[in-house]
Design an enzyme around this catalytic site. Structure first.
Site, PDB file in Angstrom:
ATOM      1  N   ASP A  33      10.696   5.835  -9.789  1.00 39.68           N
ATOM      2  CA  ASP A  33      10.084   6.398 -11.113  1.00 39.68           C
ATOM      3  C   ASP A  33      10.870   7.620 -11.195  1.00 39.68           C
ATOM      4  O   ASP A  33      11.260   8.290 -12.186  1.00 39.68           O
ATOM      5  CB  ASP A  33       8.649   6.647 -10.919  1.00 39.68           C
ATOM      6  N   SER A  76       0.898  -1.155   0.019  1.00 36.40           N
ATOM      7  CA  SER A  76      -0.093   0.074   0.010  1.00 36.40           C
ATOM      8  C   SER A  76       0.918   1.099   0.008  1.00 36.40           C
ATOM      9  O   SER A  76       1.544   1.546  -0.944  1.00 36.40           O
ATOM     10  CB  SER A  76      -0.887   0.031   0.950  1.00 36.40           C
ATOM     11  N   LYS A 114      -0.769  -4.277  -3.201  1.00 35.44           N
ATOM     12  CA  LYS A 114      -2.106  -3.774  -2.774  1.00 35.44           C
ATOM     13  C   LYS A 114      -2.460  -2.447  -3.423  1.00 35.44           C
ATOM     14  O   LYS A 114      -1.826  -1.518  -2.719  1.00 35.44           O
ATOM     15  CB  LYS A 114      -2.491  -3.861  -1.414  1.00 35.44           C
TER      16      LYS A 114
END
Length: 691
Positions: free
Chosen positions: A481, A470, A495
């Site tokens: 990224d 999460s 998740k």
């Protein structure tokens, strides 16, 4: 904020402020378990909410009806040990009817199926008592298949009886291998099934309704569920983390009470001996209390034994998540405590290493959860308790101790507050998008860090494992990224969905408590547009993992929402990490994997654990089982002997204050933590490559 915004869009479309339902059914089966009129009404409401309000709109049709029937039978009889093939065949008349029943509030099929299950379960008590009258022959060379999830349903009573004979014999042999005499074995196993029968006999209409509604909800996605009024009250208590106990979330799974979450800061977490997937087989009170066998118990009954006053002792017998089915349980002693926010706090220290002949001072910060004290935040306090504020403070302390690089340890961090994941990311990037959220109506929110300042701009590694989930995945994905740091470890959980809790009394007239629905209303996406759902975050350098995605992770759930993509947000990578640099790190790791004794041993242990877990067929012959256990114990002794010279809790002499306080214990011991040890090597490689 995301949850509230989504609900404002969703709920008016579903039902009015007061849901009124008047249709009733007179053809419900006359048994000791029948649905109430409220349950019939609530089933219609839940069907509306799940079909119209869920993130992935669902059509109530024959396909869903078929899946619901299969899932309900699976949940009731996971190992196919109760229903006969003829029972299951008789249920076929409902295969394409249940979707219409849900729309109409007709629960007759659900209660009829449960009643047959209950009758079959109670029949087993007589048979178990009979076969325990005489000691079993443990010299016979025969086997028992412990995983019958995909086995055929027993054709007749004789086949069912033989299946149960082997099942009871396997349980008896476990006790015999622990040096129990037959009289004691017979008593323990007999009482185990008497207790199961007692629990089944006490099943209420509310229990059946909850089981059926969850069989429905699980077909839509694994994080959508219905909680009965009683379980809803417990859920709200658990969310406050104010109960005194061991700090673990539990669920029933295949006759075992299984650990699904270890709460940061609790006794289980601090012990470092409880993991997701561990199964509790017995519970005892105090140091001298008798172990109470809890196999087959309802999870709420097990919880009653485990919970208790702060400072009291509870002992557990656990089967490890990575152990094979023949392994003996291990005993764990825990002191109950109140789980507090402060005990979930981030902690950090300097870990000195020498790599390729060069000394490095590496800062390591353990982040067990994403938390914040909202009361202090709302008061306008600037240094309120939060993950971000704690990490920022610790970074300053580590920099004062002249750290060369930073490692953030997010292993076993199951998530927490989304806002903290965003703010924490902001400590390491100039500014920009951190995560995208797509709501059930298709709208996309881009959540950003708007603070251009950074708490730390130096070399960075983030360590994750299978149970990082999460908010942890949002943070690790953003760091990856933006090419801000190197991600090391195991593929994370996957998740990538958002849930909201809906109190059903808000939508239906009446004074009785109706329970709640936990509803998936949105999905997370990385700034690149890739979802964190299902796939999670794949490390730049992937270390060995004992847990495969097929066994532990979102992708192991049958009805998990799919991975997908949306357009990338407008973000600018900082490019501290390049593909070329990652390639160098990977090559260095591969070389060590072939030559380093600790890494080779770690890989071998993982291979052994995976092989052991894949073995679901066990011998019922005492001689074979004793030989298997002796070999396993011999290997464990060899591993323990190899670690005898490793100090368990080294102290940080640098951290000792000048006022003669005791040195504080170190968080980490690299000699016992191969994953962190390799991570420190990798970031040292990164430092050397940058020179």
């Amino acid at each position: 904020m995301i949850v509230k915004k989504s609900l404002l869009v969703l709920l008016p479309l579903l039902v009015g402020a007061n849901f009124i339902y008047t249709q009733t059914f007179d053809n419900q089966p006359k048994t000791d378990l029948t649905p109430t009129s409220d349950q019939s009404k609530v089933s219609v409401l839940i069907a509306q909410i799940l079909s119209q309000g869920h993130y992935q709109k669902t059509t109530l049709n024959d396909s869903l009806s078929s899946q619901l029937l299969d899932n309900y039978l699976k949940n009731l009889d996971y190992n196919r040990m109760y229903f006969l093939a003829s029972d299951v065949q008789s249920f076929e008349k409902y295969r394409y009817q249940l979707d219409n029943d849900l729309k109409d509030g007709n629960l007759a099929a659900a209660y009829e199926i449960y009643q047959i299950y209950k009758n079959r379960a109670l029949e087993r008590d007589t048979y178990v008592a009979k076969i325990l009258e005489k000691e079993m022959d443990f010299t016979v060379d025969e086997y028992y298949e412990t995983n019958r999830e995909k086995a055929s349903w027993p054709k007749n009573t004789d086949e069912l009886n033989d299946l149960w004979r082997k099942n009871i014999k396997e349980q008896a042999l476990r006790l015999k291998l622990n040096n129990k005499k037959w009289d004691e074995i017979s008593k323990v196993v007999g009482e185990r099934y008497k207790n199961i029968d007692k629990i089944i006999s006490q099943t209420t209409s509310e229990d059946v309704f909850e089981a059926y509604m969850n069989a429905f909800a699980e077909n839509i996605d694994p994080h959508t569920s219905y909680l009965s009024p009683a379980r809803s009250a417990n859920f709200k208590i658990d969310m406050t983390r104010s109960l005194e106990g061991i700090g673990a979330q539990l669920r029933e799974q295949n006759d075992y009470t299984t650990v699904t979450e270890v709460i940061p800061g609790g006794p289980a977490f601090k012990s470092k001996q409880v993991q997701k997937g561990d199964r509790i087989v017995a519970v005892a009170q105090g140091d001298d209390g008798k172990m109470v066998d809890v196999i087959g118990w309802r999870v709420d009954e097990v919880v009653k034994l485990i919970r208790g006053a702060k400072g009291t002792i509870v002992r557990l017998q656990l089967l490890s998540s990575n152990a094979d089915v023949t392994a003996p349980p291990r005993e764990l002693r825990l002191v109950r405590d109140k789980i507090k926010l402060e005990e979930s706090s981030a902690k950090g220290e300097i870990v000195p290493i020498t790599h390729n002949g060069k000394p490095f001072r590496l800062g390591v910060i353990q982040i067990p959860a994403f938390y914040a004290n909202y009361e202090d935040r709302q008061k306008g306090e600037t240094n309120y308790k939060s993950t971000t504020n704690d990490v920022k403070r610790i970074i300053g302390e580590l920099q004062n101790q002249k750290m060369d690089a930073l490692v953030l340890d997010l292993r076993n961090n199951g998530g927490g507050l989304l806002s903290e994941a965003i703010d924490l990311t902001g400590l390491f990037i100039p500014d920009g998008p951190v995560v995208q959220v797509r709501n059930s109506n298709g709208s996309i929110d881009v959540l950003k860090d708007n603070d251009k300042s950074q708490a730390y701009t130096g070399p960075l590694a983030v360590l994750i494992n299978r149970f990082s989930a999460s908010a942890s995945e949002i943070f690790a994905g953003a760091i990856q990224d933006y090419k801000r740091g190197v991600i090391v470890g195991e593929q994370s959980y996957g998740k990538g969905t958002v849930q909201s809790q809906l109190d059903l009394n808000r939508y239906m007239q009446g004074t009785d408590k109706l329970g709640q629905v936990n509803l998936t209303i949105a999905k997370f996406y990385r700034v690149t547009g890739n979802s964190t759902q299902l796939k999670g975050v794949t490390p730049d350098v992937q270390l060995p993992s004992v847990f495969s995605a097929a066994e532990f992770g979102e992708s192991s759930q049958p009805h998990a929402l799919p991975w997908d993509q949306i357009p990338a947000s407008n973000f600018k990578p900082v490019n501290n990490i390049s593909e070329k640099l990652v390639s160098v790190l990977e090559k260095n790791y591969e070389k060590r994997l072939q030559s380093d004794a600790d890494l080779k041993e770690l890989q071998q242990q993982i291979n052994d654990a995976q092989k052991a877990r894949s073995n679901t067929k066990v011998s019922l012959q005492e001689a074979k089982r004793r030989k298997e256990r002796e070999e396993a114990e011999k290997k464990n002794k060899m591993l323990a002997a190899a670690e005898e010279d490793v100090q368990d809790n080294p102290v940080d002499t640098e951290a000792a204050s000048t006022n003669s306080e005791e040195p504080k214990k170190k968080l980490y011991n690299l000699k016992k933590d191969d994953y962190l040890k390799e991570t420190t090597r990798l970031i040292a490689d990164l430092l050397l490559a940058a020179k």
